[in-house]
Scaffold this active site. Structure first.
Site, short mmCIF file in Angstrom:
data_model
loop_
_atom_site.label_atom_id
_atom_site.label_comp_id
_atom_site.label_asym_id
_atom_site.label_seq_id
_atom_site.Cartn_x
_atom_site.Cartn_y
_atom_site.Cartn_z
N ARG A 1 13.71 6.56 4.56
CA ARG A 1 14.61 6.86 3.44
C ARG A 1 15.98 7.24 3.97
O ARG A 1 16.08 8.02 4.92
CB ARG A 1 14.08 8.05 2.61
N SER B 1 12.73 4.61 -4.31
CA SER B 1 11.77 5.35 -5.13
C SER B 1 12.48 6.20 -6.18
O SER B 1 13.24 5.67 -6.98
CB SER B 1 10.87 6.20 -4.22
N HIS B 2 12.28 7.51 -6.17
CA HIS B 2 12.86 8.40 -7.18
C HIS B 2 14.11 9.10 -6.67
O HIS B 2 14.66 9.96 -7.36
CB HIS B 2 11.82 9.46 -7.59
N LYS C 1 8.91 1.10 2.30
CA LYS C 1 7.50 1.46 2.34
C LYS C 1 6.75 0.28 2.94
O LYS C 1 6.99 -0.87 2.54
CB LYS C 1 6.98 1.79 0.94
N ASP D 1 8.49 6.02 -12.28
CA ASP D 1 9.61 6.31 -11.40
C ASP D 1 10.32 5.03 -10.98
O ASP D 1 10.00 3.94 -11.48
CB ASP D 1 9.16 7.13 -10.20
N ASP E 1 10.43 2.96 -8.48
CA ASP E 1 9.74 1.78 -7.94
C ASP E 1 8.37 1.58 -8.57
O ASP E 1 7.60 0.73 -8.11
CB ASP E 1 9.62 1.86 -6.42
N ASP F 1 5.54 3.35 -8.79
CA ASP F 1 4.25 3.74 -8.22
C ASP F 1 3.77 5.10 -8.72
O ASP F 1 2.71 5.57 -8.33
CB ASP F 1 4.27 3.70 -6.68
N ARG F 2 4.55 5.75 -9.61
CA ARG F 2 4.14 7.04 -10.18
C ARG F 2 4.15 6.96 -11.70
O ARG F 2 4.88 6.18 -12.29
CB ARG F 2 5.10 8.15 -9.74
N HIS G 1 1.52 10.03 -8.17
CA HIS G 1 0.93 8.87 -7.49
C HIS G 1 -0.58 8.92 -7.70
O HIS G 1 -1.24 9.88 -7.30
CB HIS G 1 1.20 8.92 -5.99
#
Length: 458
Positions: free
Chosen positions: A14, A102-103, A112, A236, A238, A240-241, A322
Site C-alpha cells: 500500500r 481498497s478503503h 493484493k 468498500d 475493491d 471485498d468487505r 472481510h
C-alpha cells in the site's frame, strides 16, 4: 529511483500515488513477482485493477514489467478483488494480482497478491526486490479476458435464497469497484434491488467507500428506511468487505452477523470457524455451542486465509467486514457474495425473517467500533511492543496480534494497523460501564507508557 520500503506491508502493498507507489515502483514489483513465479514453476498470472484514478496507468506498467520478465499475463481489467481471486481459483496457475487501494484515501493504491493459491505478503516481495539477480528469459505474452459472466454464473449456482423476490435490498457501492458487479449479482439471485452510487468513480464523490465507518453508512441507512427495504448492504473500494444495515436502519457489526452465518453453516455441517482478534467473545462461545471449532487469528486477509487453510475451516471473518466462505465457495473474501449469503441465511432462519429481530436473539454486549490513533508507519509496531512489555493490566493476555486482554466482564485490544499509520483499538463489556472502564484502563496505560502520543480517537 529507489523503491520506498514502507509500502511493503505484512498483508499486501500500500502506498500514496505517485510519491510512494508509481509506474517505476510497480515495474520493480513486477520483476520481483516474476522471480517468485519462476521459483514456483509458474509462467502465467492474471491481473486486474479497481476503480482508482491511478489504476489504469499502474496496471499497464505492471503488465509490461511482467511480460518483459517472461510471464504470460491475462489482463481482466476493472474488477473487484473477489473477482480477481475467483479468476485465480479457476485459472491453471492459481495465481492473480489486483492493483487496489481498497478503503484507503483516493490518492492511495497498492497490490493484493495470490501465487499458486497462496497469499503473498508485501514483505516477501520487498525481499525479492532487494535480492533479485539478473536473468535471461524469453518475453511473455499478454491477453485480455472478461470474467464477469462466468463469475455471475458460479455465484448464482452457489446461492439459493428461499423466495428471493420477497427481499428488497439496498446496495451502496460507494462509487467503488463493486459497482461493476454487485447490482447484477443481486438481481441474478432474484432480489429486488435499489442501487446507490454504482457508477465507478475514483474520486468517490458521494462518500468514502469504507463501511466500517458509520459516517459512510448514512446514505444507506436513509435509503433503507425511505424504501421500507429488508436490509442494506455496503461495500468498500475493491468490493471485498461488506457492511450490514437492518430493516430499521441499525448498523450491525460483522462479528454480530457472523453469529447468524456461523449458526446457519454449522446447522448443515460441522467444522472450524475462524475470526480475528477484534471479534466478540460471544462469537467464540456461539460457535462452540453449535458444535463448531472456534479459531482466533491475527487480523488481515493474509492471516485469515492461511488459518482457514490450516484448519480446513468452513467460514472466516474479520471485524472490518472481510468474510470468507469456504463451505460451498472458494474461501476468499467477497463482499457482494457475502451479502447474498446473509440474505440466504436470513431466508432459512426458523422464525422471524426480519433481520433486526434475528440480531436481537444473539447475546447482547456493548462494544466500540474500531478506534484509531494516528501514529507513523515507522513507530506503530514499536509502540505496541512496548505496551505489551510494560503494561499493568490484569487479565488473560492474547498476543497473536498486538495485545488483547480478556476479562470476566469484557475485553480490550490494542494492535498496529497492517494498512495505515495507526494504532487500532477495540473494547467490549457486558455493560456500557464495563466497556468504558476497560477502555479507560487501556488508554491510561498507553498515556503512561507512551506519553508523547496524542490520543485522539477516530
Amino acid at each position: 529511483m529507489e523503491v520506498n520500503k514502507s509500502i511493503f506491508r505484512e498483508n499486501d502493498i500500500r502506498g500514496i500515488y505517485p510519491e510512494q507507489l508509481n509506474e517505476y515502483t510497480i515495474g520493480e514489483i513486477g520483476k520481483a513477482i516474476a522471480v517468485k513465479c519462476r521459483k514456483e514453476n509458474i509462467d502465467a498470472i492474471s491481473v486486474g485493477r479497481d476503480g482508482r484514478l491511478s489504476g489504469e496507468s499502474l496496471l499497464d506498467a505492471f503488465c509490461d514489467s511482467l511480460v518483459n520478465s517472461g510471464i504470460n499475463v491475462t489482463n481482466i481489467g476493472l474488477v473487484t478483488s473477489p473477482m480477481l481471486y475467483f479468476e485465480a481459483k479457476i485459472n491453471e496457475s492459481k495465481s492473480g494480482i489486483i492493483i487496489t487501494g481498497s478503503h484507503n484515501p483516493k490518492n492511495h493504491n497498492g497490490l493484493k497478491m495470490v501465487i499458486d493459491d497462496k497469499p503473498v505478503s508485501g514483505t516477501e516481495v520487498l525481499a525479492l526486490i532487494e535480492d533479485k539477480k539478473s536473468e535471461t528469459f524469453n518475453k511473455g505474452t499478454l491477453q485480455f479476458k472478461d470474467i464477469k459472466e462466468e463469475y455471475l454464473r458460479k455465484v448464482s449456482e452457489s446461492i439459493s435464497i428461499l423466495n428471493p423476490e420477497s427481499y428488497k435490498v439496498v446496495i451502496d457501492c460507494g462509487n467503488g469497484a463493486a459497482g461493476c458487479i454487485a447490482p447484477e449479482l443481486f438481481k441474478k439471485v432474484g432480489c429486488k434491488v435499489i442501487e446507490l452510487f454504482s457508477e465507478v468513480d475514483g474520486n468517490f464523490p458521494n462518500h468514502h467507500p469504507d463501511p466500517s465507518k458509520l459516517e459512510n453508512m448514512e446514505d444507506l441507512i436513509k435509503s433503507v428506511k425511505n424504501n421500507n427495504a429488508d436490509l442494506g448492504l455496503a461495500f468498500d473500494g475493491d468490493g471485498d468487505r461488506v457492511g450490514l444495515i437492518t430493516n430499521f436502519g441499525e448498523n450491525i457489526f460483522p462479528d454480530k452477523y457472523m453469529m447468524m452465518l456461523s449458526e446457519n453453516i454449522l446447522s448443515k455441517q460441522s467444522g472450524a470457524i475462524v475470526f480475528d482478534v477484534k471479534c466478540s467473545n460471544h462469537l467464540d462461545e456461539l460457535i462452540a455451542k453449535n458444535n463448531g471449532v472456534p479459531v482466533m487469528a491475527p487480523t488481515g486477509h493474509f492471516h485469515i486465509k492461511r488459518t482457514i487453510k490450516e484448519n480446513n475451516a468452513l467460514l472466516g471473518g474479520e471485524m472490518s467486514g472481510h468474510i470468507f466462505f469456504n463451505d460451498k465457495w472458494y474461501g476468499f473474501d467477497d463482499g457482494p457474495y457475502s451479502g447474498a449469503r446473509i440474505i440466504e441465511a436470513l431466508s432459512e432462519y426458523k422464525g422471524s425473517k426480519n433481520i433486526s429481530d434475528i440480531m436481537k436473539t444473539y447475546p447482547k454486549s456493548f462494544s466500540t467500533p474500531e478506534l484509531n490513533i494516528d501514529v507513523t508507519d515507522e513507530n506503530k509496531f514499536q509502540i505496541v511492543e512496548k505496551f505489551i512489555n510494560e503494561h499493568n493490566l490484569q487479565g488473560k493476555e492474547i498476543t497473536i496480534d498486538g495485545l488483547r486482554v480478556n476479562y470476566k466482564n469484557g475485553w480490550g485490544l490494542i494492535r498496529a494497523s497492517n494498512t495505515s499509520p495507526k494504532l487500532v483499538l477495540r473494547f467490549e463489556g457486558n455493560t456500557i460501564e464495563d466497556m468504558n472502564n476497560i477502555q479507560n484502563e487501556f488508554l491510561s496505560e498507553l498515556s503512561r507508557i507512551s506519553p508523547d502520543i496524542v490520543i485522539n480517537l477516530t
